[in-house]
Design a protein around this motif. Structure first.
Motif, PDB file in Angstrom:
ATOM      1  N   UNK A  17       0.821  -1.206   0.000  1.00 13.62           N
ATOM      2  CA  UNK A  17       0.000   0.000   0.000  1.00 13.62           C
ATOM      3  C   UNK A  17       0.856   1.257   0.000  1.00 13.62           C
ATOM      4  N   UNK A  18       2.147   1.122   0.284  1.00  9.60           N
ATOM      5  CA  UNK A  18       3.036   2.287   0.285  1.00  9.60           C
ATOM      6  C   UNK A  18       3.431   2.711  -1.128  1.00  9.60           C
ATOM      7  N   UNK A  19       3.234   1.826  -2.094  1.00 13.71           N
ATOM      8  CA  UNK A  19       3.561   2.167  -3.477  1.00 13.71           C
ATOM      9  C   UNK A  19       2.354   2.006  -4.404  1.00 13.71           C
ATOM     10  N   UNK A  20       1.252   1.510  -3.869  1.00  9.81           N
ATOM     11  CA  UNK A  20       0.065   1.256  -4.691  1.00  9.81           C
ATOM     12  C   UNK A  20      -1.171   1.429  -3.804  1.00  9.81           C
ATOM     13  N   UNK A  21      -2.337   1.026  -4.291  1.00 11.26           N
ATOM     14  CA  UNK A  21      -3.562   1.096  -3.490  1.00 11.26           C
ATOM     15  C   UNK A  21      -3.551   0.032  -2.395  1.00 11.26           C
ATOM     16  N   UNK A  22      -4.358   0.257  -1.373  1.00 13.99           N
ATOM     17  CA  UNK A  22      -4.480  -0.722  -0.287  1.00 13.99           C
ATOM     18  C   UNK A  22      -5.541  -1.733  -0.696  1.00 13.99           C
ATOM     19  N   UNK A  70      12.449   2.327  -0.987  1.00 12.76           N
ATOM     20  CA  UNK A  70      12.060   2.733   0.358  1.00 12.76           C
ATOM     21  C   UNK A  70      11.402   1.602   1.138  1.00 12.76           C
ATOM     22  N   UNK A  71      10.937   0.571   0.442  1.00 13.85           N
ATOM     23  CA  UNK A  71      10.364  -0.602   1.107  1.00 13.85           C
ATOM     24  C   UNK A  71      11.442  -1.544   1.622  1.00 13.85           C
ATOM     25  N   UNK A  72      12.699  -1.242   1.293  1.00 12.79           N
ATOM     26  CA  UNK A  72      13.808  -2.093   1.725  1.00 12.79           C
ATOM     27  C   UNK A  72      14.341  -2.982   0.625  1.00 12.79           C
ATOM     28  N   UNK A  73      13.835  -2.817  -0.599  1.00 14.96           N
ATOM     29  CA  UNK A  73      14.292  -3.630  -1.721  1.00 14.96           C
ATOM     30  C   UNK A  73      15.647  -3.165  -2.234  1.00 14.96           C
ATOM     31  N   UNK A  74      16.456  -4.133  -2.594  1.00 12.67           N
ATOM     32  CA  UNK A  74      17.607  -3.860  -3.458  1.00 12.67           C
ATOM     33  C   UNK A  74      17.212  -4.370  -4.837  1.00 12.67           C
TER      34      UNK A  74
END
Length: 488
Positions: A178-183, A243-247
């Motif tokens: 939901x931080x990058x798209x809809x919930x 920002x979600x912690x992905x590399x």
């Protein structure tokens, strides 16, 4: 009530989106009354003349592009109206016989119960003819869905196509955060998808993070579209993913593909370009992708499952829609998605335009109301009150106003929406948009806005749920607006 997804222009939409039957005994008469015969025959003929409008306007309907099935229904209507008139004449001629059990004057041979026929019968989904594939994912292989085009309806279509890709590639689909798209979990029943398949095929982003612990790495980032931007993502979207912690690995485009001119692709094309031994892959936005279109769009979709459809509203939204219908609409009603905000410019850029003057729209809607013989219309719209007020004033059939009903503002005295209120979903624009879709999908007949993905998602649900009607159509289908403004 409001099509809250419709707040942007081109971004949100895409081109090319596809009794009673009482027999009453005649009063006993001892004489044959010629005067009464003439009067009754004249009245019956006048009633037939009114009913025969649809029969005699077949040619006009054909000019306006009314579907062949609708023309057939009009022919049937005229045919049965003629039978009704003939029976009435027969009744009058035989009325001198005492104790006769004849057809009454109120007999209606256009009644849907006659010969098992209805004018707006449901479309047979032909589920036995479905072409499907099994989705048996390797539980250690994941596909991260990336959807960026437009608003919620576009993202749901994108998500549905990602499911098809995940099934082809034998991967578990990861629902976007939901931080990058809809919930999505507020509007969809995500666990419903797993229940329909009888196995774990989708996981929420939170479940994925828990499984991967701190090793959040996208091993391969593949783009379906290369133009106008690789994966149709910009730097801001990439920052949110990081920002979600992905590399992230380097973004790769698998072929040259433009969102404005997508090529028709096959399952073999997808397998050749997107198969990988990597544990976690991401595939960019596939909303505009044209892969096995007829297969994907068939009722129930391309994946084998035990339900009517995989992507559907949450249980809370479904129950709320049913309660609203029981409170305000009743079993038989038309639903109208009347898209207006930002639609004038959007439609006029298309050939032909899909933006109709309100009086013309009212005329088109009235024809559907007459054909469907339904008493009320549910209105899902983003139109201004000035437009909906004019539309309501023009919707008059046989001297009676056809009411347009919108969802009212919350009232504590009404309980139909209590479930949303109790679960903290009241006022959520995406929940309300999905509620509108659900009410429309449950209607007897649906009139949609051509070019709107909001309409297309309603049509998908109707097709999958088996609620699609032979009378379903786009607003003023087959007609051109009677006036089109010049370009800027």
């Amino acid at each position: 009530m409001m099509d809250r997804e419709s707040s942007t222009d081109e971004e949100d939409d895409r081109e090319n989106l596809i009794s009673q039957n009482d027999s009453v005994k005649s009063p006993q008469r001892s004489t044959f009354e010629i005067g009464e015969f003439r009067t009754r025959l004249s009245n019956s003929a006048r009633r037939f003349d009114k009913r025969s409008v649809n029969f005699s306007s077949v040619n006009n309907n054909a000019k306006h592009g009314v579907p062949a099935l609708s023309l057939l229904e009009d022919l049937k209507s005229g045919f049965f109206s003629q039978i009704s008139l003939n029976k009435k004449i027969q009744e009058v001629l035989l009325s001198a016989h005492e104790n006769g059990d004849f057809l009454g004057l109120k007999e209606n041979y256009t009644d849907p119960s006659v010969a098992g026929w209805t004018r707006c019968s449901k479309v047979d989904p032909r589920l036995s003819e479905r072409r499907t594939i099994e989705w048996n994912p390797n539980l250690n292989k994941y596909l991260l869905a990336i959807c960026v085009s437009g608003q919620m309806s576009n993202h749901l279509i994108c998500l549905e196509k990602h499911m098809f890709f995940a099934a082809l590639l034998n991967r578990v689909l990861v629902i976007p955060s939901a931080k990058v798209d809809y919930e999505f979990k507020r509007v969809l029943d995500i666990e419903h998808i797993n229940k329909c398949l009888g196995r774990k095929v989708v996981v929420t982003f939170e479940e994925f993070v828990e499984r991967k612990k701190k090793h959040l790495h996208i091993d391969k980032f593949l783009c379906y579209f290369s133009l106008p931007l690789p994966c149709y993502v910009d730097d801001e979207r990439l920052k949110k993913l990081k920002g979600l912690g992905f590399s992230l690995s380097k973004i790769e485009t698998v072929w040259k593909e433009d969102v404005k001119k997508p090529k028709q692709r096959t399952v073999q094309d997808v397998l050749a370009k997107f198969s990988s031994d990597d544990n976690v892959i991401a595939i960019g936005d596939v909303f505009f992708a044209d892969v096995e279109g007829q297969w994907v769009m068939q009722p129930g979709g391309p994946i084998a499952h035990s339900c009517k459809t995989l992507i559907e509203p949450s249980k809370l939204i479904m129950l709320t829609a049913q309660r609203f219908i029981q409170t305000f609409m009743g079993k038989d009603f038309i639903a109208l998605h009347f898209r207006r905000h930002g639609f004038l410019k959007f439609c006029n850029a298309k050939k032909p335009s899909c933006f109709y003057p309100v009086p013309q729209a009212a005329d088109c809607i009235s024809r559907v109301v007459e054909r469907a013989n339904t008493p009320v219309i549910y209105l899902s719209t983003d139109a201004a009150e000035s437009e909906t007020g004019l539309l309501q004033s023009l919707l008059v059939l046989n001297g009676k106003t056809v009411p347009l009903i919108k969802r009212p503002a919350r009232n504590s005295a009404e309980k139909w929406d209590a479930l949303l209120y109790r679960h903290g979903l009241e006022g959520d624009s995406q929940v309300e948009a999905m509620l509108d879709k659900t009410i429309c999908a449950l209607s007897s007949v649906f009139i949609g806005s051509r070019g709107s993905t909001f309409t297309e998602d309603i049509l998908r649900l109707r097709k999958d749920w088996g609620s699609a009607s032979l009378c379903d159509e786009y607003l003023c289908q087959g007609e051109l607006p009677n006036i089109i403004a010049e370009d800027e």
